[in-house]
Write a protein that holds these residues in place. Structure first.
Motif, PDB file in Angstrom:
ATOM      1  N   PRO A  56       0.807  -1.224   0.000  1.00 43.67           N
ATOM      2  CA  PRO A  56       0.000   0.000   0.000  1.00 43.67           C
ATOM      3  C   PRO A  56       0.838   1.271   0.000  1.00 43.67           C
ATOM      4  CG  PRO A  56      -0.017  -1.000   2.172  1.00 43.67           C
ATOM      5  CD  PRO A  56       0.659  -1.980   1.260  1.00 43.67           C
ATOM      6  N   TYR A  57       2.067   1.183   0.468  1.00 40.60           N
ATOM      7  CA  TYR A  57       2.925   2.366   0.453  1.00 40.60           C
ATOM      8  C   TYR A  57       3.201   2.792  -0.986  1.00 40.60           C
ATOM      9  CZ  TYR A  57       3.768   0.701   5.216  1.00 40.60           C
ATOM     10  OH  TYR A  57       3.609   0.266   6.502  1.00 40.60           O
ATOM     11  N   ALA A  58       3.600   1.831  -1.817  1.00 38.46           N
ATOM     12  CA  ALA A  58       3.900   2.149  -3.214  1.00 38.46           C
ATOM     13  C   ALA A  58       2.640   2.547  -3.973  1.00 38.46           C
ATOM     14  CB  ALA A  58       4.560   0.945  -3.893  1.00 38.46           C
ATOM     15  N   VAL A  59       1.533   1.832  -3.716  1.00 41.34           N
ATOM     16  CA  VAL A  59       0.282   2.124  -4.416  1.00 41.34           C
ATOM     17  C   VAL A  59      -0.216   3.522  -4.084  1.00 41.34           C
ATOM     18  CG1 VAL A  59      -2.141   1.475  -4.647  1.00 41.34           C
ATOM     19  CG2 VAL A  59      -0.384  -0.305  -4.567  1.00 41.34           C
ATOM     20  N   ASP A  60      -0.312   3.825  -2.794  1.00 41.91           N
ATOM     21  CA  ASP A  60      -0.867   5.118  -2.384  1.00 41.91           C
ATOM     22  C   ASP A  60       0.015   6.279  -2.827  1.00 41.91           C
ATOM     23  OD1 ASP A  60      -2.841   3.616  -1.284  1.00 41.91           O
ATOM     24  OD2 ASP A  60      -2.490   4.181   0.803  1.00 41.91           O
ATOM     25  N   GLU A  61       1.333   6.087  -2.767  1.00 34.83           N
ATOM     26  CA  GLU A  61       2.232   7.152  -3.189  1.00 34.83           C
ATOM     27  C   GLU A  61       2.046   7.462  -4.673  1.00 34.83           C
ATOM     28  OE1 GLU A  61       7.008   8.287  -3.149  1.00 34.83           O
ATOM     29  OE2 GLU A  61       6.358   6.228  -2.745  1.00 34.83           O
ATOM     30  N   ARG A  62       1.921   6.422  -5.483  1.00 31.38           N
ATOM     31  CA  ARG A  62       1.766   6.618  -6.930  1.00 31.38           C
ATOM     32  C   ARG A  62       0.433   7.284  -7.260  1.00 31.38           C
ATOM     33  NH1 ARG A  62       4.403   7.296 -11.670  1.00 31.38           N
ATOM     34  NH2 ARG A  62       3.316   6.328 -13.422  1.00 31.38           N
ATOM     35  N   LEU A  63      -0.647   6.773  -6.688  1.00 35.98           N
ATOM     36  CA  LEU A  63      -1.970   7.286  -7.038  1.00 35.98           C
ATOM     37  C   LEU A  63      -2.228   8.672  -6.463  1.00 35.98           C
ATOM     38  CD1 LEU A  63      -4.176   4.071  -6.710  1.00 35.98           C
ATOM     39  CD2 LEU A  63      -2.881   4.923  -8.674  1.00 35.98           C
ATOM     40  N   ALA A  64      -1.650   8.977  -5.320  1.00 36.79           N
ATOM     41  CA  ALA A  64      -1.852  10.292  -4.708  1.00 36.79           C
ATOM     42  C   ALA A  64      -1.206  11.401  -5.520  1.00 36.79           C
ATOM     43  CB  ALA A  64      -1.308  10.293  -3.281  1.00 36.79           C
ATOM     44  N   ALA A  65      -0.313  11.030  -6.457  1.00 39.02           N
ATOM     45  CA  ALA A  65       0.311  12.046  -7.308  1.00 39.02           C
ATOM     46  C   ALA A  65      -0.659  12.594  -8.346  1.00 39.02           C
ATOM     47  CB  ALA A  65       1.537  11.451  -8.008  1.00 39.02           C
ATOM     48  N   ASP A  66      -1.801  11.897  -8.545  1.00 33.84           N
ATOM     49  CA  ASP A  66      -2.833  12.366  -9.461  1.00 33.84           C
ATOM     50  C   ASP A  66      -3.805  13.251  -8.668  1.00 33.84           C
ATOM     51  OD1 ASP A  66      -5.167  12.677 -10.992  1.00 33.84           O
ATOM     52  OD2 ASP A  66      -4.871  10.762 -12.009  1.00 33.84           O
ATOM     53  N   PRO A  67      -3.945  14.524  -9.028  1.00 33.23           N
ATOM     54  CA  PRO A  67      -4.825  15.419  -8.260  1.00 33.23           C
ATOM     55  C   PRO A  67      -6.257  14.906  -8.150  1.00 33.23           C
ATOM     56  CG  PRO A  67      -3.454  16.675  -9.768  1.00 33.23           C
ATOM     57  CD  PRO A  67      -3.247  15.229 -10.121  1.00 33.23           C
ATOM     58  N   ALA A  68      -6.714  14.169  -9.175  1.00 31.81           N
ATOM     59  CA  ALA A  68      -8.093  13.665  -9.139  1.00 31.81           C
ATOM     60  C   ALA A  68      -8.251  12.525  -8.137  1.00 31.81           C
ATOM     61  CB  ALA A  68      -8.515  13.204 -10.534  1.00 31.81           C
ATOM     62  N   LEU A  69      -7.174  11.754  -7.933  1.00 37.56           N
ATOM     63  CA  LEU A  69      -7.247  10.608  -7.028  1.00 37.56           C
ATOM     64  C   LEU A  69      -6.774  10.926  -5.621  1.00 37.56           C
ATOM     65  CD1 LEU A  69      -5.975   7.610  -9.214  1.00 37.56           C
ATOM     66  CD2 LEU A  69      -8.315   8.126  -8.532  1.00 37.56           C
ATOM     67  N   ALA A  70      -5.990  11.987  -5.467  1.00 42.59           N
ATOM     68  CA  ALA A  70      -5.382  12.287  -4.164  1.00 42.59           C
ATOM     69  C   ALA A  70      -6.390  12.321  -3.019  1.00 42.59           C
ATOM     70  CB  ALA A  70      -4.603  13.597  -4.241  1.00 42.59           C
ATOM     71  N   PRO A  71      -7.543  13.009  -3.164  1.00 40.82           N
ATOM     72  CA  PRO A  71      -8.487  13.018  -2.033  1.00 40.82           C
ATOM     73  C   PRO A  71      -9.095  11.645  -1.760  1.00 40.82           C
ATOM     74  CG  PRO A  71      -9.417  14.130  -3.959  1.00 40.82           C
ATOM     75  CD  PRO A  71      -7.983  13.899  -4.250  1.00 40.82           C
ATOM     76  N   LEU A  72      -9.244  10.819  -2.796  1.00 44.58           N
ATOM     77  CA  LEU A  72      -9.783   9.474  -2.586  1.00 44.58           C
ATOM     78  C   LEU A  72      -8.784   8.609  -1.833  1.00 44.58           C
ATOM     79  CD1 LEU A  72     -11.384   8.784  -6.102  1.00 44.58           C
ATOM     80  CD2 LEU A  72     -12.378   9.920  -4.099  1.00 44.58           C
ATOM     81  N   VAL A  73      -7.506   8.727  -2.180  1.00 44.63           N
ATOM     82  CA  VAL A  73      -6.466   7.962  -1.492  1.00 44.63           C
ATOM     83  C   VAL A  73      -6.360   8.411  -0.042  1.00 44.63           C
ATOM     84  CG1 VAL A  73      -3.992   7.478  -1.421  1.00 44.63           C
ATOM     85  CG2 VAL A  73      -5.184   7.537  -3.622  1.00 44.63           C
ATOM     86  N   ALA A  74      -6.458   9.704   0.202  1.00 42.19           N
ATOM     87  CA  ALA A  74      -6.395  10.212   1.568  1.00 42.19           C
ATOM     88  C   ALA A  74      -7.571   9.730   2.405  1.00 42.19           C
ATOM     89  CB  ALA A  74      -6.354  11.741   1.555  1.00 42.19           C
ATOM     90  N   ARG A 108      -0.279   3.525 -13.889  1.00 39.34           N
ATOM     91  CA  ARG A 108       0.511   2.292 -13.942  1.00 39.34           C
ATOM     92  C   ARG A 108       1.633   2.338 -12.893  1.00 39.34           C
ATOM     93  NH1 ARG A 108       0.185  -1.095 -18.346  1.00 39.34           N
ATOM     94  NH2 ARG A 108      -1.126  -0.440 -20.075  1.00 39.34           N
ATOM     95  N   PRO A 109       1.964   1.179 -12.300  1.00 35.82           N
ATOM     96  CA  PRO A 109       1.431  -0.162 -12.561  1.00 35.82           C
ATOM     97  C   PRO A 109       0.318  -0.565 -11.608  1.00 35.82           C
ATOM     98  CG  PRO A 109       3.355  -0.336 -11.186  1.00 35.82           C
ATOM     99  CD  PRO A 109       3.118   1.143 -11.398  1.00 35.82           C
ATOM    100  N   TRP A 110      -0.453   0.404 -11.116  1.00 38.59           N
ATOM    101  CA  TRP A 110      -1.475   0.120 -10.100  1.00 38.59           C
ATOM    102  C   TRP A 110      -2.867   0.541 -10.570  1.00 38.59           C
ATOM    103  CZ3 TRP A 110       1.352  -2.890  -7.461  1.00 38.59           C
ATOM    104  CH2 TRP A 110       2.676  -2.559  -7.098  1.00 38.59           C
ATOM    105  N   ARG A 111      -3.177   0.334 -11.832  1.00 41.89           N
ATOM    106  CA  ARG A 111      -4.477   0.776 -12.337  1.00 41.89           C
ATOM    107  C   ARG A 111      -5.649   0.094 -11.635  1.00 41.89           C
ATOM    108  NH1 ARG A 111      -4.256  -0.014 -18.644  1.00 41.89           N
ATOM    109  NH2 ARG A 111      -3.130  -1.886 -17.981  1.00 41.89           N
ATOM    110  N   SER A 112      -5.495  -1.159 -11.253  1.00 41.62           N
ATOM    111  CA  SER A 112      -6.595  -1.855 -10.568  1.00 41.62           C
ATOM    112  C   SER A 112      -6.976  -1.141  -9.276  1.00 41.62           C
ATOM    113  CB  SER A 112      -6.200  -3.305 -10.273  1.00 41.62           C
ATOM    114  OG  SER A 112      -5.964  -4.027 -11.459  1.00 41.62           O
ATOM    115  N   TYR A 113      -5.987  -0.605  -8.567  1.00 42.14           N
ATOM    116  CA  TYR A 113      -6.253   0.101  -7.313  1.00 42.14           C
ATOM    117  C   TYR A 113      -6.914   1.451  -7.587  1.00 42.14           C
ATOM    118  CZ  TYR A 113      -3.300  -3.465  -5.246  1.00 42.14           C
ATOM    119  OH  TYR A 113      -2.785  -4.672  -4.838  1.00 42.14           O
ATOM    120  N   ALA A 114      -6.480   2.128  -8.640  1.00 43.89           N
ATOM    121  CA  ALA A 114      -7.117   3.395  -9.002  1.00 43.89           C
ATOM    122  C   ALA A 114      -8.582   3.167  -9.348  1.00 43.89           C
ATOM    123  CB  ALA A 114      -6.390   4.020 -10.190  1.00 43.89           C
ATOM    124  N   VAL A 115      -8.853   2.117 -10.118  1.00 41.51           N
ATOM    125  CA  VAL A 115     -10.233   1.783 -10.485  1.00 41.51           C
ATOM    126  C   VAL A 115     -11.050   1.459  -9.236  1.00 41.51           C
ATOM    127  CG1 VAL A 115     -11.653   0.051 -11.638  1.00 41.51           C
ATOM    128  CG2 VAL A 115      -9.668   1.048 -12.818  1.00 41.51           C
TER     129      VAL A 115
END
Length: 451
Positions: A294-312, A438-445
């Motif tokens: 989850p450390y790698a996944v959350d760090e990658r996805l939080a870099a997208d402004p659209a996903l950052a609040p969802l990850v938080a 990528r490489p965590w598109r499943s988590y973003a979805v």
């Protein structure tokens, strides 16, 4: 890696192991013992590699109980596929030739690639897994030691005793005594595990790393539950998910509690044949996505402004897999409501029903008489091996084979790839901007769907 050891960083537990030359012990990075001097430390990619170099497992941090490396689920190469199959018990059931045949390589090629990258070959990797299974049975059940030896996958009692002594520096009996488990006699080995231990179930701690969004995954499993093979009981925050499992040697019933501890979920597994324990545990780990990073996944996805609040809002959100890949493939095609009818018509009745759990999902060949043409085609492809959804399947080939079948849309094939094959990098609906995830598109979805 040494910095991770000095800071006792649990993020790296299972990603690598370190051993201390002066003590002969290997540990997980977060081991609470005094940090050894750098000159005395050796690093290994797997526990099997450390064992192969003469180190025994630390009794304080129990490095054999860590989550698996997230790499094995993410990687599509032969090493990643081999590790997924070894985890599922293929070497124990079919030997190294069986593993190599499923991968499409020679035994020599598989041995060379695994040893070159992981420091241990398939036999050593499977041996390390058998030892962990044996320790769990010794310390959580009262089964006879001889029976545990064969249930863990060992070919002989002597091999079992030698391995336990080498890895844990303890005899099997002493391991059991230290845990407080009472010995249930020394009956002859049967390999089938019939006895009181099965009535109570085998208690397990299913380890994970980092944050774990348990509520969301239990919400999803509750919404998907199919009567007779699955059920969710209790109130949110204290629910228990239960399901039946078709396994190589028999059947099982697994129960997993929602309330997470610091680093693990409580589970219990009832088995008709104890040789299925390793496979059953691996299926549950895949279903609950417990080997994720989850450390790698959350760090990658939080870099997208659209996903950052969802990850938080949902740190540690997982991308669940499937306890029975073929069952999920059928479910993705026909839907939950139709599944209930299929189970009633074709499901295998448990010898001993457990509450609302009465069936296991039928093998694909049993669905040959189904009315739906698309379902019959899928069932035939699964039964004949045209579509492979086992842990070592080539995901690209599986998706191509699925999309060639009638009634399987690109989205359905993507869902099957995401869940049944546990691929962490799938965007079934072709979401805009998915390339940046990528490489965590499943988590973003999963974040988007959950939100």
């Amino acid at each position: 890696m040494y910095e991770a050891v000095t800071s006792r960083d649990a993020r790296f537990d299972g990603e690598f192991f370190f051993a201390v030359a002066t003590t002969g012990i290997y540990c997980r990075p977060s081991c609470p013992a005094v940090t050894p001097q750098r000159k005395n430390v050796r690093f290994y990619p797997t526990a099997a590699a450390a064992q192969g170099n003469g180190f025994r497992a630390c009794r304080r941090c129990r490095p054999d109980a860590v989550p698996g490396s997230a790499d094995w689920n993410a990687r599509a190469d032969v090493v990643g596929r081999a590790m997924r199959m070894i985890g599922d018990g293929i070497v124990d059931r079919e030997g190294v030739p069986g593993l190599a045949g499923r991968l499409g390589y020679s035994t020599r090629q598989v041995q060379r690639q695994l040893t070159g990258e992981l420091g241990a070959g398939p036999v050593a990797l499977a041996r390390a897994q058998r030892a962990h299974t044996a320790r769990v049975l010794l310390q959580t059940t009262g089964l006879p030691v001889t029976e545990i030896a064969f249930a863990s996958g060992f070919a002989s009692v002597r091999q079992f005793n030698d391995t336990i002594r080498q890895i844990y520096a303890r005899t099997p009996s002493l391991l059991r005594t230290e845990s407080g488990t009472k010995t249930a006699g020394t009956g002859a080995a049967t390999g089938t595990g019939a006895g009181p231990a099965l009535a109570a179930g085998i208690p397990l701690r299913l380890a994970y790393r980092g944050a774990y969004a348990a509520r969301e995954i239990f919400d999803l499993l509750a919404s998907e539950a199919v009567p007779r093979v699955e059920e969710m009981t209790g109130e949110p925050g204290a629910r228990t998910y239960r399901r039946t499992l078709p396994l190589p040697y028999g059947t099982g019933i697994a129960a997993v509690d929602e309330a997470p501890h610091t680093g693990w979920l409580d589970a219990r597994i009832h088995l008709t044949d104890l040789r299925d324990l390793t496979t059953a545990v691996q299926r549950l780990r895949g279903l609950f996505d417990l080997d994720a990073d989850p450390y790698a996944v959350d760090e990658r996805l939080a870099a997208d402004p659209a996903l950052a609040p969802l990850v938080a809002a949902r740190p540690g959100l997982r991308s669940p897999g499937a306890a029975d890949p073929e069952e999920f493939a059928v479910r993705a095609l026909v839907g939950r409501e139709a599944m209930a009818g299929l189970i009633e018509a074709y499901g295998k009745v448990l010898d001993q029903p457990c509450g609302a759990l009465t069936h296991v999902f039928p093998e694909p060949g049993a669905l040959a008489g189904a009315d739906d043409t698309a379902l019959r085609s899928l069932a035939a492809a699964l039964a004949d091996g045209v579509v492979r959804l086992d842990p070592g399947a080539d995901r690209d080939e599986a998706e191509r084979a699925l999309r060639a079948l009638p009634g399987i849309t690109a989205r359905t094939a993507g869902l099957i790839r995401m869940r049944a094959l546990g691929d962490p990098d799938v965007a079934p609906d072709g979401e805009a901007g998915a390339g940046a995830w990528r490489p965590w598109r499943s988590y973003a979805v999963r974040h988007l769907w959950t939100a």
